[in-house]
Scaffold this motif. Structure first.
Motif, PDB file in Angstrom:
ATOM      1  N   ALA A 145       0.851  -1.187   0.000  1.00 50.24           N
ATOM      2  CA  ALA A 145       0.000   0.000   0.000  1.00 50.24           C
ATOM      3  C   ALA A 145       0.891   1.242   0.000  1.00 50.24           C
ATOM      4  N   PRO A 146       0.503   2.264  -0.784  1.00 54.65           N
ATOM      5  CA  PRO A 146      -0.672   2.290  -1.656  1.00 54.65           C
ATOM      6  C   PRO A 146      -0.457   1.471  -2.924  1.00 54.65           C
ATOM      7  N   LYS A 147      -1.565   0.948  -3.476  1.00 57.15           N
ATOM      8  CA  LYS A 147      -1.462   0.165  -4.704  1.00 57.15           C
ATOM      9  C   LYS A 147      -1.168   1.065  -5.897  1.00 57.15           C
ATOM     10  N   ASP A 148      -1.942   2.108  -6.030  1.00 49.91           N
ATOM     11  CA  ASP A 148      -1.758   3.081  -7.101  1.00 49.91           C
ATOM     12  C   ASP A 148      -1.751   4.462  -6.467  1.00 49.91           C
ATOM     13  N   THR A 149      -0.755   5.236  -6.783  1.00 56.79           N
ATOM     14  CA  THR A 149      -0.703   6.582  -6.229  1.00 56.79           C
ATOM     15  C   THR A 149      -0.082   7.527  -7.246  1.00 56.79           C
ATOM     16  N   SER A 150      -0.454   8.795  -7.126  1.00 52.85           N
ATOM     17  CA  SER A 150       0.020   9.813  -8.054  1.00 52.85           C
ATOM     18  C   SER A 150       0.694  10.926  -7.260  1.00 52.85           C
ATOM     19  N   VAL A 151       1.870  11.355  -7.710  1.00 51.75           N
ATOM     20  CA  VAL A 151       2.591  12.442  -7.048  1.00 51.75           C
ATOM     21  C   VAL A 151       3.048  13.437  -8.106  1.00 51.75           C
ATOM     22  N   THR A 152       3.128  14.692  -7.699  1.00 48.76           N
ATOM     23  CA  THR A 152       3.559  15.741  -8.624  1.00 48.76           C
ATOM     24  C   THR A 152       4.818  16.448  -8.149  1.00 48.76           C
ATOM     25  N   GLY A 153       5.287  16.154  -6.954  1.00 49.54           N
ATOM     26  CA  GLY A 153       6.489  16.798  -6.439  1.00 49.54           C
ATOM     27  C   GLY A 153       7.590  15.798  -6.171  1.00 49.54           C
ATOM     28  N   THR A 154       8.519  16.180  -5.308  1.00 50.60           N
ATOM     29  CA  THR A 154       9.654  15.311  -4.977  1.00 50.60           C
ATOM     30  C   THR A 154       9.657  14.915  -3.506  1.00 50.60           C
ATOM     31  N   THR A 155       8.536  15.124  -2.814  1.00 45.69           N
ATOM     32  CA  THR A 155       8.468  14.774  -1.395  1.00 45.69           C
ATOM     33  C   THR A 155       8.492  13.256  -1.218  1.00 45.69           C
ATOM     34  N   PRO A 156       9.399  12.736  -0.402  1.00 44.57           N
ATOM     35  CA  PRO A 156       9.449  11.275  -0.197  1.00 44.57           C
ATOM     36  C   PRO A 156       8.193  10.770   0.509  1.00 44.57           C
ATOM     37  N   PHE A 157       7.821   9.542   0.238  1.00 43.85           N
ATOM     38  CA  PHE A 157       6.746   8.874   0.957  1.00 43.85           C
ATOM     39  C   PHE A 157       7.120   7.402   1.081  1.00 43.85           C
TER      40      PHE A 157
END
Length: 470
Positions: A145-157
């Motif tokens: 998890a997450p299975k599908d995720t979208s990011v627009t920046g460079t913040t780590p997760f």
């Protein structure tokens, strides 16, 4: 592990047993393989137990018990132990256990009986190897998890993972997980911590990246894995079509909506959707998603765009007919003719009777059978819908069959509307597919008509479908 015994001193006491200072030079030789890489990286302590035999010859007497740190860089551990020899030669049992100190989980363990003989100080007595196989948690399934995720920046997760046993219960303790990019070249787009799951998008990167997590499987050397998709930037991830199931009368119309969305479900502007009916003899669809019922039957309506597609099931209803159908929901999704679940999800199949095309009738009674693929879907229970509670026979649910029936002598169902007669819950047990096959054995109208709807061939039955993915 290679273990060397080195005699470094002797005891001069005439009445005491001779002593040797035994140096254990330990070099890690853990069970190898990519499936154990994460476990090896997290094993930070080595417990060393030396046992000697009692008078019966059983190794029950602890001669030494100590714990040393494992060097995270070299995987080595060093210990210097002094053992009293009561005879020469003497056999000791050496037990080595590699532990994850964060929670005390034993990850690797092995033992060997080693014979020690008195010798001159400073000479090597013996060298032996003790294999340490993996003995930590093993999973039947793992979910990321997450299975599908979208990011627009460079913040780590951080990606998280959970391992499950064969019954679908989370393991306690959890194994150590390893994270990988499916395409190693995608390191130009995102940096992924192999053991931490921390993902750091690279500035300016766009597109889709696939990654997976793995953990030790149930058998030696095996792994279980799960995949996820990461969308960098505002890029399409799916298309969402609503409603996922619908009934429409012959000659009637119904508007469908579809949007191209990112991984977070946000609609993407500037995208185009095209529409198709796979059975135009039953229903047609316009370029704007307006469906028209042509003749009684079923049709699959498909919305496509940006390389993705989604489908809805439509039943075209003849006048005066009741429609009995199955539609599935997972999580917050609404009932769909073509449901999609992942292993471990709870799938709710709603069995519904639509009376809108029989405006003079109420549902008086019904008798039904629901069949499914039990290897893909495991029955949980039956919950009440908006009709009176059904009488349920669960004797054959292990084989994928449920019998249920109910009557409404108090005429509680609303005339001319839809009633959910039962909600059947399943656990998505394994990858596969299943038709939620509905059979109506009896259906009649309520007083005062008592119309035998089934006997008059005025019942249309439509069965939905569920696909289970890993």
């Amino acid at each position: 592990m290679a273990v060397s015994f080195l005699a470094v001193a002797g005891c001069a006491d005439w009445f005491a047993p001779p002593e040797l200072s035994v140096r254990l030079s330990i070099v890690a030789a853990f069970e190898s393989g990519e499936s154990y890489a994460a476990a090896l990286a997290s094993a930070d302590q080595l417990r060393i137990r030396v046992l000697r035999a009692d008078s019966a010859g059983a190794f029950t007497i602890t001669a030494k018990d100590t714990t040393v740190s494992i060097d995270p860089e070299t995987g080595e551990a060093q210990a210097r132990l002094t053992l009293a020899l009561v005879r020469s030669p003497q056999t000791f049992r050496l037990i080595l256990t590699a532990v994850r100190s964060a929670d005390g989980t034993v990850l690797f363990s092995g033992q060997r009986d080693i014979q020690v003989t008195s010798s001159s100080a400073g000479t090597t007595i013996s060298t032996d190897t003790i294999p340490l196989p993996y003995v930590g948690p093993r999973a039947a399934r793992v979910a990321i998890a997450p299975k599908d995720t979208s990011v627009t920046g460079t913040t780590p997760f951080t990606y998280r993972a959970v391992a499950f046993d064969t019954a679908g219960v989370p393991l306690v303790p959890q194994p150590q997980f390893t994270f990988f990019l499916v395409n190693p070249a995608d390191t130009a787009k995102v940096k992924l911590g192999k053991f931490t799951g921390v993902a750091t998008p690279v500035s300016g990167a766009t597109g889709q990246v696939r990654l997976y997590v793995q953990a030790p499987g149930l058998t030696s050397g095996s792994v279980v894995a799960d995949t996820a998709r990461l969308f960098l930037g505002a890029v399409p991830a799916a298309i969402r079509l609503n409603p996922g199931y619908a009934n429409v009368g012959v000659g009637d119309t119904l508007r469908f909506n579809a949007q191209v969305v990112d991984a977070s479900g946000n609609p993407l502007p500037g995208t185009t959707v095209t529409w198709t009916s796979r059975t135009t003899a039953a229903a047609t669809v316009s370029t704007t998603g307006l469906v028209t019922g042509v003749t009684a039957g079923t049709a699959v309506i498909v919305a496509s765009g940006s390389g993705f597609s989604d489908s809805a099931l439509v039943t075209v209803v003849a006048p005066t007919h009741a429609v009995a159908y199955t539609a599935s929901s997972v999580g917050t999704s609404t009932g769909r003719g073509f449901g999609v679940a992942r292993v471990g999800d709870t799938v709710v199949v709603s069995v519904t009777v639509d009376l809108r095309y029989t405006p003079d009738e109420k549902l008086g009674s019904y008798d039904a059978i629901l069949r499914w693929n039990p290897s893909a879907l495991a029955f949980i229970d039956v919950q009440n819908g908006t009709y009176v509670a059904p009488t349920v026979n669960t004797d054959s649910v292990a084989a994928g069959r449920l019998d249920f029936a109910a009557a409404d002598p108090q005429q509680e169902a609303s005339p001319g509307g839809s009633v959910v007669v039962a909600r059947v819950r399943f656990r998505a047990a394994a990858a596969g597919s299943s038709t939620m096959a509905l059979t109506i054995e009896e259906m009649s109208g309520a007083p005062p008509t008592f119309t035998n709807l089934l006997g008059l061939n005025r019942v249309t039955v439509t069965s939905g479908h569920v696909t289970v993915r890993q």
